[in-house]
Design an enzyme around this catalytic site. Sequence first.
Site, PDB file in Angstrom:
ATOM      1  N   PRO A   1       0.853  -1.201   0.000  1.00 33.32           N
ATOM      2  CA  PRO A   1       0.000   0.000   0.000  1.00 33.32           C
ATOM      3  C   PRO A   1       0.879   1.238   0.000  1.00 33.32           C
ATOM      4  O   PRO A   1       1.823   1.337   0.785  1.00 33.32           O
ATOM      5  CB  PRO A   1      -0.758  -0.132   1.330  1.00 33.32           C
ATOM      6  CG  PRO A   1       0.165  -0.922   2.212  1.00 33.32           C
ATOM      7  CD  PRO A   1       0.921  -1.851   1.325  1.00 33.32           C
TER       8      PRO A   1
ATOM      9  N   GLN B   1      -6.243  -0.527   2.777  1.00 34.94           N
ATOM     10  CA  GLN B   1      -5.528  -0.039   3.952  1.00 34.94           C
ATOM     11  C   GLN B   1      -6.010   1.347   4.373  1.00 34.94           C
ATOM     12  O   GLN B   1      -6.231   2.229   3.539  1.00 34.94           O
ATOM     13  CB  GLN B   1      -4.021   0.042   3.697  1.00 34.94           C
ATOM     14  CG  GLN B   1      -3.257   0.311   4.998  1.00 34.94           C
ATOM     15  CD  GLN B   1      -1.792   0.624   4.791  1.00 34.94           C
ATOM     16  OE1 GLN B   1      -1.451   1.655   4.216  1.00 34.94           O
ATOM     17  NE2 GLN B   1      -0.918  -0.251   5.273  1.00 34.94           N
TER      18      GLN B   1
ATOM     19  N   CYS C   1       3.555   4.208   8.410  1.00 37.76           N
ATOM     20  CA  CYS C   1       3.880   5.451   7.708  1.00 37.76           C
ATOM     21  C   CYS C   1       4.780   6.331   8.578  1.00 37.76           C
ATOM     22  O   CYS C   1       4.402   6.699   9.693  1.00 37.76           O
ATOM     23  CB  CYS C   1       2.613   6.216   7.344  1.00 37.76           C
ATOM     24  SG  CYS C   1       2.962   7.747   6.414  1.00 37.76           S
TER      25      CYS C   1
ATOM     26  N   LYS D   1       0.140  -3.569   9.307  1.00 41.52           N
ATOM     27  CA  LYS D   1       1.501  -3.405   8.782  1.00 41.52           C
ATOM     28  C   LYS D   1       2.279  -2.512   9.737  1.00 41.52           C
ATOM     29  O   LYS D   1       1.845  -1.388  10.025  1.00 41.52           O
ATOM     30  CB  LYS D   1       1.477  -2.796   7.383  1.00 41.52           C
ATOM     31  CG  LYS D   1       2.838  -2.647   6.729  1.00 41.52           C
ATOM     32  CD  LYS D   1       2.689  -2.190   5.284  1.00 41.52           C
ATOM     33  CE  LYS D   1       4.036  -2.145   4.581  1.00 41.52           C
ATOM     34  NZ  LYS D   1       4.890  -1.040   5.019  1.00 41.52           N
TER      35      LYS D   1
END
Length: 594
Positions: free
Chosen positions: A39, A119, A148, A187
Amino acid sequence: MAQSVLGGAVPAANSAKRVKLTGRAFYESIGSPKMIVAPMVDRSEFAWRLLTRSYLDKERSKELLAYTPMLHARLFREQAKFRDAHFQPTKESLVSKSRSEAEPFLDGNPSTDRPLFVQFCANKPDDLLEAAQYVAPYCDAVDLNLGCPQGIARSGHYGAFLQEDWDTIHSMIRKLRDELPVPVTAKMRILDTREKTLDYARMILDAGASILTVHGRRREQKSHNTGVADWSMIRYLRDNLPPETVLFANGNILNYTDIEPCLRATGADGVMSAEGNLSDPTIFAKPPPIDAVKAAREYWRDSQNPEIGGYRIDGVFRRYMDIIHRYVLEQEPPQRLPLYLPEDAIPQSNGTATTTPPVVASPTPISQVNTSPDHATAPEVDGDDTSRPSKKQKRSHSKKTQVAATHNPNLKAMQGHLFQLLRPMLSTHIPIRDALAKARADNIQAFETVLSMVEEAVRQGLVEEHTTTVLAQQKVKDNGEVANDVVEELGSGEVDKKSSAATREKYKRPFWVCQPHIRPLPDEAIKIGAMTLSKKEKEKLAQEEGLEKGNQKKKEEEAKSQAAVADALQGDKSRVEREEILHELPREEALACG
């Protein structure tokens, strides 16, 4: 692009109510994919996912899982306009949480875009759940972004900046596990120590995540400080988490040849690629057989070493454009000549032959294509001037189509994708770079122009390579020796095997072949001024260097001390041995020896 490559690649979704599987049972139900498209913000949208899938045969495509771009849960929950601009399972506006009876369109289409995980980034359980409920009918799972590292994630308090807030993470995952009809996955990035990372992973799994993706980099490893992902940390998790845990590894996947080594090193179930996929969407495709004639125009091989090769940029670009035309704009792509090969000779009307391909017919400009959600066909006009739209009407129509185009995720992402795909050639082919910089989402013809320029540049490159190869072969034939003067120099001197230069050398291909972008390592970036350290980082580095120097000095002193002791022991041993010899030898022999 042949429909057979895409059609039937994944099984159609079951229209009946799905039974919610979790963990490894769920993973096996979607085909146990080993290759995963990561993603990415404003990337990994439908057209790019389909491009990646299109290079896999029917069987291998079952091993590919793709994620949507990261979506903002609160905005997705609150605004139908935001949903329609980022997720298009049908041509209707996404206003219902129930599955639409409308014909499938792009995202999550059972015939072209599954398996698919959507996501979200979030920091509130209710926002995440409600956003997830809109996409659940059209995907296989919903993923929570905990990786992120960008500044916007820091300011919004999501992504990797939640990794100190375990209660919030646990509550979000648990809520989706309990209330969402599809599984939830997550994730994450690694933490400072193995022990902390293991505890973090255990918490996420305990909350209810069915699959855990681990990016082998810490939160601060980004941009010029990206560095190398730590596969050993992922292996540590594999060895210490329950064996039934489904684990995906992320990081250091630059080429197809990195996939199997990563699986072996980490013990992961699957390998995820982000930047590697952006530079080369064929990264998961096996090289075609050397004798595959059909693939010869798409796949380049080194004439000196056929084991070295890669898919041609012009072929990938062309296939990407065809997907945009056929699936996003719903129009037939323009007719195109076969990709160029040096042995081609195109007959002309005067009986001569040339290797210069004719210009491809221009497709319909996007300004003439209705890109609104319902894709209604614009009414035709006849030859009567009074029936033609006025300038004001034209401007209004143009503005509407421009707005629709710039809000289409597949069209918005085109320029960014192509800058990354064409990176190997843009520093030397300036006109192509400038033309791409001017291309806009509402003008598909601008991208077709760039494609024509790329195809011509590749043609010239192939001609030059062919000429060089022929000269080399001729010289060998004439002189019976290797023609070193016509073989490209790979550089002089030894290259540090741990440097980015060594990595670039490993993956180096001609500019017309897809290849990864290799960043300088952090210490290299500092030396060339690409990265500067903060005051805090400089102090930490100085402390580490001081500690390293102290340790080095200590090691040197210990080595000297050990050497002195060894010398002393050797001296004592020699003296003892000498006395023993003198005692044992006759007097005359002893004097001679002395």
